[in-house]
Write an enzyme that holds these catalytic residues in place. Structure first.
Site, PDB file in Angstrom:
ATOM      1  N   GLU A  83       0.792  -1.231   0.000  1.00 28.96           N
ATOM      2  CA  GLU A  83       0.000   0.000   0.000  1.00 28.96           C
ATOM      3  C   GLU A  83       0.830   1.291   0.000  1.00 28.96           C
ATOM      4  O   GLU A  83       0.791   2.070   0.957  1.00 28.96           O
ATOM      5  CB  GLU A  83      -0.947   0.027   1.196  1.00 28.96           C
ATOM      6  CG  GLU A  83      -1.897  -1.148   1.244  1.00 28.96           C
ATOM      7  CD  GLU A  83      -2.959  -0.994   2.327  1.00 28.96           C
ATOM      8  OE1 GLU A  83      -2.818  -0.113   3.182  1.00 28.96           O
ATOM      9  OE2 GLU A  83      -3.940  -1.749   2.296  1.00 28.96           O
ATOM     10  N   GLU A 115      -5.921  -8.509   0.871  1.00 26.38           N
ATOM     11  CA  GLU A 115      -6.574  -8.198   2.148  1.00 26.38           C
ATOM     12  C   GLU A 115      -8.026  -7.857   1.887  1.00 26.38           C
ATOM     13  O   GLU A 115      -8.325  -7.073   0.977  1.00 26.38           O
ATOM     14  CB  GLU A 115      -5.933  -6.978   2.844  1.00 26.38           C
ATOM     15  CG  GLU A 115      -4.534  -7.197   3.356  1.00 26.38           C
ATOM     16  CD  GLU A 115      -3.958  -5.945   4.041  1.00 26.38           C
ATOM     17  OE1 GLU A 115      -4.732  -5.083   4.506  1.00 26.38           O
ATOM     18  OE2 GLU A 115      -2.727  -5.847   4.081  1.00 26.38           O
TER      19      GLU A 115
HETATM   20  C1  FCB Z   1      -4.645  -2.105   5.590  1.00 25.03           C
HETATM   21  C2  FCB Z   1      -3.283  -2.531   6.112  1.00 25.03           C
HETATM   22  C3  FCB Z   1      -3.338  -3.594   7.146  1.00 25.03           C
HETATM   23  C4  FCB Z   1      -4.504  -3.441   8.108  1.00 25.03           C
HETATM   24  C5  FCB Z   1      -5.789  -3.194   7.348  1.00 25.03           C
HETATM   25  C6  FCB Z   1      -7.003  -3.053   8.251  1.00 25.03           C
HETATM   26  O1  FCB Z   1      -4.569  -0.824   5.065  1.00 25.03           O
HETATM   27  O2  FCB Z   1      -2.496  -2.998   5.051  1.00 25.03           O
HETATM   28  O3  FCB Z   1      -2.100  -3.634   7.811  1.00 25.03           O
HETATM   29  O4  FCB Z   1      -4.245  -2.486   9.048  1.00 25.03           O
HETATM   30  O5  FCB Z   1      -5.652  -2.057   6.560  1.00 25.03           O
END
Ligand code: FCB
Length: 471
Positions: A179, A372
């Site tokens: 990110e 994620e």
């Molecule tokens: C993302 C991050 C991860 C976590 C989630 C909720 O932005 O990559 O580490 O904190 O959010």
């Protein structure tokens, strides 16, 4: 949460959604959020250690000093992953555990830890998926300017090369940076994440150095060309982008333009150099008008625009964007969602996962992974200790239904990782938001399966979703 049910309109009662046979079901974590042992066995300090140890930075004064104590409990945690039936586990290397000062002097105990972790995963047949940088820059490099300093990109590539040399054969999927947009904006403009600076005028330099570090690390990977261990697929490398689609809050042209600007700064600014080899001209104009320089060298964009083996996408929510007239720097503002939200205040909007996959597919046809996706809810253990987190199950179900829709439409989605395996340290929000499939009692560090863990185990076992509400 509001009253509206969390659903995907693609989902129909009674309809089973089966995933492709080789679909990679996983869960994700990151080093600082779970490992603890912040200064044990030779580990050096990272910017997150410093940030958390500075008063007033993190809710409740929380730190990752102990976190989930995964550093000591990794064996039990891997056994839990095996019991869940995970096919893959995405974790990150803590740079300062391997190279405490961010230079070339390694810490053998750090290498030993990740060797044991990877071996444990392999023993259970779980594919290791590694992120090289999930936000924990060595403090020593921050003291030399951090990502504002071009040299950090080279330090990152050196570090990446050494880690790839050590573990390349046992890790089929390597992500360079997690990110970059969050590192640049939350870390250096809003200042709510480490290193916590607020220097809008440096943001483009930081974005550029992050992308350059990525490109150089990909080159290091290609030079090393790790051979796969006999039972594993060919190792590949990619990057993980966070994508939160922007939608105009109203159909008013000013709001539509504001949403387009938000997309330009948070998405195209990354996708275009990575996949098309140039920064979007409109973004460069935006920064130039604000006197924000981009210092680059002639080959930089070629280095950034390396062929990748996969793209990871982190998807949680969407943003509703409206115009704001009185801010000369950024004329956009985010509007509070009207629909249901998670404990982070993030709107629950499952179609955003489909939209993000479509967007990614418009840039590239390499394999995509949802690296994620997940939700924090105020999980309440029952008197008997069970945690019936139906809201999380509904969230995951609806987003997976959208993933299925994308695959049915021909999108090259190869896997999905729940954020997160464990409740953990949620950055500046401390331990309040709980994202885990597995509950962690942060006093005793005891792990307890939530209902969602059992549900996810069953999803993996049957390789798909069953009727809504009873998947
Ligand atoms: C993302 C991050 C991860 C976590 C989630 C909720 O932005 O990559 O580490 O904190 O959010």
């Amino acid at each position: 949460m509001g009253e509206e049910p969390i659903t995907s309109s693609y989902d129909r009662p009674g309809r089973h959604l089966n995933f492709p046979p080789d679909f990679l079901w996983g869960a994700a974590t990151s080093a600082y959020q779970i490992e603890g042992a912040w200064n044990e066995d030779g580990k050096g300090a990272s910017i997150w250690d410093r940030f958390c140890h500075t008063s007033g930075r993190v809710e409740g004064g929380a730190t990752g000093d102990v976190a989930c104590d995964h550093y000591h409990r990794y064996r039990d945690d891997v056994a839990t992953m095996a019991a869940l039936g995970l096919r893959a586990y995405r974790f990150s290397f803590a740079w300062t555990r391997l190279f405490p000062n961010g230079d070339s002097r390694p810490n053998p105990a750090g290498f030993d830890f990740y060797r044991r972790l990877i071996d444990a995963l392999r023993e259970h047949g779980i594919m290791p998926v590694a992120t090289l940088y999930h936000w924990d820059l060595p403090q020593a490099l921050q003291d030399a300017g951090g990502w504002v300093n071009r040299d950090t990109a080279y330090r990152f590539a050196d570090y990446a090369g050494r880690v790839i040399e050590a573990f390349g054969s046992d890790v089929p999927l390597w992500a360079t940076i997690n990110e970059p947009v969050l590192i640049a904006f939350a870390g250096h403009v809003l200042g709510n994440k480490a290193p916590g600076t607020r220097r809008f005028w440096q943001v483009l330099t930081i974005v550029h150095h992050l992308l350059l570090g990525h490109g150089l690390a990909v080159q290091a990977f290609r030079d090393i060309a790790p051979r796969p261990a006999s039972d594993l697929p060919e190792p590949g490398i990619g990057i993980v982008l966070s994508v939160r689609p922007s939608y105009p809050a109203t159909p008013r042209p000013a709001d539509v333009r504001a949403a387009q600007l938000m997309d330009l700064l948070t998405k195209q600014l990354y996708f275009a150099p990575l996949f098309r080899g140039h920064y979007p001209p409109a973004a460069l104009t935006f920064f130039r008008r604000r006197l924000i320089p981009l210092k680059q060298q002639p080959d930089d964009l070629q280095i950034i625009n390396q062929p990748l083996d996969f793209l990871g996408l982190n998807v949680y929510s969407r943003a509703l964007i409206a115009a704001r007239s009185f801010n000369p720097l950024i004329s956009i503002r985010e509007v509070a969602p009207t629909g249901p939200t998670t404990a982070m205040g993030w709107e629950i909007y499952p179609p955003c996962l489909y939209d993000v996959l479509k967007l990614a597919a418009s840039y590239t046809d390499i394999p995509l992974y949802i690296t994620e996706n997940g939700a924090a809810f105020p999980d309440q253990p029952q008197p008997d200790g069970t945690i019936n987190d139906q809201d999380r199950i509904a969230y995951l179900h609806a987003h997976l239904a959208e993933a299925h829709r994308a695959i049915a439409d021909g999108i090259n989605l190869k896997g999905y990782f729940v954020w997160s395996l464990l409740d953990n340290f949620e950055w500046e929000e401390g331990y309040r938001p709980r994202f885990g499939l597995i509950h962690v009692d942060f006093k005793t560090l005891q792990r307890t399966w939530k209902q969602s863990a059992t549900w996810y185990r069953d999803v993996i076992a049957r390789n798909g979703l069953r009727v809504i509400g009873n998947s």
